[in-house]
Design an enzyme around this catalytic site. Structure first.
Site, PDB file in Angstrom:
ATOM      1  N   SER A   1      32.500 -58.337   9.652  1.00 21.42           N
ATOM      2  CA  SER A   1      31.596 -57.205   9.842  1.00 21.42           C
ATOM      3  C   SER A   1      31.181 -56.564   8.524  1.00 21.42           C
ATOM      4  O   SER A   1      30.409 -55.619   8.520  1.00 21.42           O
ATOM      5  CB  SER A   1      32.272 -56.156  10.725  1.00 21.42           C
ATOM      6  OG  SER A   1      33.475 -55.747  10.127  1.00 21.42           O
TER       7      SER A   1
ATOM      8  N   LYS B   1      29.563 -49.079   1.815  1.00 17.86           N
ATOM      9  CA  LYS B   1      28.158 -49.014   1.396  1.00 17.86           C
ATOM     10  C   LYS B   1      28.023 -48.149   0.151  1.00 17.86           C
ATOM     11  O   LYS B   1      28.866 -47.316  -0.147  1.00 17.86           O
ATOM     12  CB  LYS B   1      27.291 -48.438   2.524  1.00 17.86           C
ATOM     13  CG  LYS B   1      27.146 -49.371   3.715  1.00 17.86           C
ATOM     14  CD  LYS B   1      25.886 -49.090   4.488  1.00 17.86           C
ATOM     15  CE  LYS B   1      25.699 -50.164   5.551  1.00 17.86           C
ATOM     16  NZ  LYS B   1      26.889 -50.297   6.421  1.00 17.86           N
TER      17      LYS B   1
END
Lengths: 222, 222
Positions: free
Chosen positions: B130, B169
């Site tokens: 993921s 991120k």
DNA sequence: ATAATATCAGAACAAGTGTTCCGTGTCAAG
DNA sequence: CTTGACACGGAACACTTGTTCTGATATTAT
């Protein structure tokens, strides 16, 4: 050898010795260990050091000040890998010359438990984003070992003669065809003839350094 | 600093010190240096050691036995980073306890020039695919530093409260909105409200070990 | 040549350092 | 309870080790 469980005091000593060496690059004395681990007597430190040596965690040199060696650290010996250049998709990998010049700024230090003995190995910086199918970013470092053959399943640097480009893919020889499998599981493999590829080396390690690289528009948050 | 040329005696001493440390993993004493380099007086060894320190080749600790450090090796001092677990997208990052226990099999050794001093840092193994939008594979190792704030542009581990998942991120705070930029340049950023995210740490390094991991359907080649 | 500086040798000292001995307390087996 | 193994604390000893002092010799500058 016996590998019995260490006492809390012995474990405390071992962690201190490890940290001390990594910070100072020389081992601590008995009294420094005692002070750090709240042991008033040097004989107790000496006693537990002998225990640690019996268990194989350390080695001691008799009658030598700071004569403590970490047994486990043999696996984490350093290897110096020269950073020889950059890797583009549009060029073959440029191998270094035989002579290894000592340029400290262009050397990457890693431990042997990560990359092995470091023979015939060198580091390349990835330029361009054409390695995305290998899950490799621009700016990543690739540690490679120069060899003309790889085993099935190895991640290899492969020069595609026809299309004149270098690619990093998992290598499989199957029924006289070479299957090149991208590291990205969402992408499909390609099948090529063995005569159209040239194996340049095997990828041992890939790493990506994040710190202070994308220093753009730094605004502290609350 | 001055980087003048070393005398033959100083060069002799330096090579001996280097070899001695690599063999014994602790530095030599003044008298051991003198004996190896045929110097009868300890003061002369001490004199030349100071010269070597002035030139930046070594560092000395005052009044400390065997207190010699090789200057070049300061950049490659080891840090031991505990491997504390795995990182799933569906869970917050599980932080280690305060006490750093000594578990040799679950320790990753890296050099300070790669990750810094190693304070409040730990390693996580990535499970699941993921993290592909962060260009991270299953089996990769992420070296993280635990902190509640990051600067704009840092790659951060972020817990999304609403969707209950952890994501890696690049973090940007822009006009009271948080922009989360995937590392993969082909993917789009998402914008969320600052109150819906929780910064768990900053990613310092990502590395991927290739050797003998994907041992699937190995068929030897010619 | 003369002075100044750098390098060296020997010796002595104080502090650091590993080792050893003796005694005490704990704890489980007999 | 007694015994023995184990872990610990304190102290002392002998050797190690970094430092400093004095002086000699070599090298370089003026």
């Amino acid at each position: 050898m016996a590998q019995t469980k260490l006492s809390v005091r012995q474990e405390d000593m071992l962690t201190f010795i490890t940290n001390f060496i990594s910070q100072n690059s020389y081992p601590p004395t008995i009294r420094e260990i005692g002070k750090a681990c709240h042991i008033t007597s040097t004989s107790v430190v000496n006693y537990n050091l002998n225990k640690l040596e019996e268990e194989g965690y350390i080695s001691r040199m008799l009658r030598v000040s700071r004569g403590i060696q970490l047994g486990k650290n043999q696996a984490s010996a350093l290897v110096q890998i020269p950073l020889v250049g950059r890797i583009f998709a549009s060029e073959p990998v440029s191998f270094p010359e035989a002579s290894v010049s000592y340029a400290p700024d262009e050397t990457i230090n890693l431990t042997q438990d990560l990359v092995g003995d470091g023979k015939k190995m060198f580091a390349l910086e990835v330029r361009g984003d054409s390695m995305i199918d290998a899950m490799i970013n621009e700016g990543d470092y690739v540690i490679m070992k120069q060899q003309a053959r790889v085993n099935n399943g190895d991640l290899a640097a492969i020069w595609l003669i026809d299309s004149e480009e270098t690619t990093l893919k998992y290598f499989y020889l199957e029924n006289d065809k070479v299957r090149l499998q991208p590291a990205n599981p969402t992408m499909d493999a390609i099948y090529v003839d063995p005569s159209t590829v040239r194996i340049q080396g095997k990828v041992m390690l890939i790493f990506r350094q994040i710190s202070a690289r994308k220093t753009v528009s730094v605004i502290p948050n609350n």
